[in-house]
Design a protein around this motif. Structure first.
Motif, PDB file in Angstrom:
ATOM      1  N   VAL A   1      -3.974   2.742  -2.522  1.00  0.00           N
ATOM      2  CA  VAL A   1      -3.176   3.954  -2.643  1.00  0.00           C
ATOM      3  C   VAL A   1      -4.056   5.169  -2.371  1.00  0.00           C
ATOM      4  CG1 VAL A   1      -3.571   4.053  -5.155  1.00  0.00           C
ATOM      5  CG2 VAL A   1      -1.656   5.309  -4.154  1.00  0.00           C
ATOM      6  N   GLN A   2      -3.465   6.150  -1.720  1.00  0.00           N
ATOM      7  CA  GLN A   2      -4.117   7.433  -1.522  1.00  0.00           C
ATOM      8  C   GLN A   2      -3.160   8.514  -2.002  1.00  0.00           C
ATOM      9  OE1 GLN A   2      -5.062   8.427   2.561  1.00  0.00           O
ATOM     10  NE2 GLN A   2      -6.484  10.035   1.978  1.00  0.00           N
ATOM     11  N   ASP A   3      -3.631   9.435  -2.837  1.00  0.00           N
ATOM     12  CA  ASP A   3      -2.815  10.553  -3.266  1.00  0.00           C
ATOM     13  C   ASP A   3      -3.451  11.860  -2.811  1.00  0.00           C
ATOM     14  OD1 ASP A   3      -4.768   9.757  -5.225  1.00  0.00           O
ATOM     15  OD2 ASP A   3      -3.850  11.112  -6.691  1.00  0.00           O
TER      16      ASP A   3
ATOM     17  N   PRO B   1       0.830  -1.213   0.000  1.00  0.00           N
ATOM     18  CA  PRO B   1       0.000   0.000   0.000  1.00  0.00           C
ATOM     19  C   PRO B   1       0.860   1.256   0.000  1.00  0.00           C
ATOM     20  CG  PRO B   1      -0.780  -1.582   1.624  1.00  0.00           C
ATOM     21  CD  PRO B   1       0.539  -2.101   1.126  1.00  0.00           C
ATOM     22  N   ALA B   2       0.310   2.334  -0.575  1.00  0.00           N
ATOM     23  CA  ALA B   2       1.093   3.553  -0.731  1.00  0.00           C
ATOM     24  C   ALA B   2       0.291   4.783  -0.327  1.00  0.00           C
ATOM     25  CB  ALA B   2       1.564   3.705  -2.176  1.00  0.00           C
TER      26      ALA B   2
ATOM     27  N   LEU C   1      -1.174   2.457  -9.837  1.00  0.00           N
ATOM     28  CA  LEU C   1      -1.328   1.568  -8.691  1.00  0.00           C
ATOM     29  C   LEU C   1      -2.791   1.196  -8.479  1.00  0.00           C
ATOM     30  CD1 LEU C   1       1.122   3.341  -6.206  1.00  0.00           C
ATOM     31  CD2 LEU C   1       1.409   1.030  -7.124  1.00  0.00           C
ATOM     32  N   ARG C   2      -3.656   2.177  -8.591  1.00  0.00           N
ATOM     33  CA  ARG C   2      -5.096   1.938  -8.400  1.00  0.00           C
ATOM     34  C   ARG C   2      -5.616   0.951  -9.436  1.00  0.00           C
ATOM     35  NH1 ARG C   2      -6.125   7.188  -7.931  1.00  0.00           N
ATOM     36  NH2 ARG C   2      -5.679   7.214  -5.697  1.00  0.00           N
TER      37      ARG C   2
ATOM     38  N   LEU D   1       0.808   8.767  -1.262  1.00  0.00           N
ATOM     39  CA  LEU D   1       1.575   9.686  -2.099  1.00  0.00           C
ATOM     40  C   LEU D   1       1.085  11.105  -1.848  1.00  0.00           C
ATOM     41  CD1 LEU D   1       1.532   7.652  -5.444  1.00  0.00           C
ATOM     42  CD2 LEU D   1       3.142   7.486  -3.534  1.00  0.00           C
TER      43      LEU D   1
ATOM     44  N   ALA E   1      -0.185   7.057  -8.869  1.00  0.00           N
ATOM     45  CA  ALA E   1      -1.382   6.677  -8.107  1.00  0.00           C
ATOM     46  C   ALA E   1      -2.406   6.004  -9.004  1.00  0.00           C
ATOM     47  CB  ALA E   1      -1.983   7.905  -7.434  1.00  0.00           C
TER      48      ALA E   1
END
Length: 291
Positions: free
Chosen positions: A250-252, A218-219, A243-244, A221, A240
């Motif tokens: 992921v959250q940007d 998980p990320a 990755l999604r 950003l 992002a």
């Protein structure tokens, strides 16, 4: 009449700029304003034989058992940087009950891509093997970096070969955090960065965006929305999205008040009101609890 908070903040930022112009590093001022009551630092630990292969550990002064651990990589276009300049990062994390590891790594012209990634992997392996001595939980291990350090964190989290070389894998990470990282920057425009990546023959495999897979950690950003050094739409937004699309959590997030440099400075106590970066980092770690 007392100054408003905004006036005080403006005065502080102006002071930082004036000190920088006068030859005093703004990070040294931030560190001078950083309290030491929240952490215990163990400095200069060697994770390799080169003088640059050293790290510092910031443990919470009153640690909880099995505290989460963050390995932080600073920026500097792979040309500059010293771990001692990021005491404010160590304090920020330790004050929230997180064990912070801040690692130096070899820089250009001593090395080029990908040798600084090998250093990063070795620092992560040292952390996993030894962090219990500092009340850290190696099963709750996160990477974090700003600017070129965000790139380093991304490559270690996304391209399995670097951690594999030290007997680890991306699945050993609970997550990773990128602050204003360059993840998709070919062709290279920055003249300081070009020789680091063998411009004009920069290898496509050097780009984090080309290593996205479904099994990535998980990320989180975070970027400055008006970043003029690292395009946030292409880099943070582009990674992002990829990755999604691969099903990776992921959250940007994008903030308008900081710029490329002051984004990481928002972790310091004097500048935290610029953007809730520390709050978001702590929340990500809290809600991404580990393996």
């Amino acid at each position: 009449m007392a100054r408003t908070h905004r006036q005080w903040l403006g005065t502080l930022i102006s002071a930082l700029v004036l000190l920088a112009l006068g030859g005093c590093s703004p990070v040294k001022l931030l560190n001078a304003l950083t309290p030491e009551a929240s952490f215990t630092r163990t400095a200069g630990i060697a994770y390799g034989e080169d003088p640059r292969q050293k790290l510092d550990v910031y443990a919470p002064r009153h640690p909880l058992e099995d505290a989460p651990v963050v390995v932080f990589f600073y920026g500097g276009s792979w040309n500059s940087g010293e771990r001692e300049d990021y005491t404010f990062v160590g304090e920020a994390l330790a004050s929230q009950g997180i064990v912070a590891v801040i690692a130096d790594y070899r820089l250009y012209p001593q090395v080029r891509y990908p040798l600084f990634l090998e250093d990063g992997a070795r620092a992560v392996a040292w952390t996993r093997a030894h962090i219990r001595q500092y009340s850290g939980n190696p099963q709750r291990l996160y990477l974090m970096g700003h600017s070129s350090g965000g790139y380093n964190a991304a490559m270690l989290a996304l391209d399995p070969q670097w951690l594999a070389a030290v007997g680890m894998a991306p699945k050993d990470l609970s997550g990773w955090i990128g602050l204003a990282g360059p993840y998709d920057f070919l062709p290279i425009e920055n003249p300081d960065v070009r020789p680091v990546f063998f411009w004009p023959d920069s290898p496509p495999q050097s780009q984090p965006i080309n290593h996205v897979s479904r099994g990535a950690p998980p990320a989180l950003l975070i970027a400055a929305s008006k970043d003029e050094l690292v395009n946030p739409t292409r880099n943070t937004g582009g990674l992002a999205s990829k990755l999604r699309a691969a099903g990776v959590p992921v959250q940007d997030l994008y903030y308008s008040r900081p710029n490329h440099i002051t984004l990481v400075a928002t972790l310091s106590r004097p500048l935290r009101s610029l953007a809730p970066v520390l709050k978001q980092v702590v929340g990500f770690i809290k809600h991404t609890p580990g393996q």
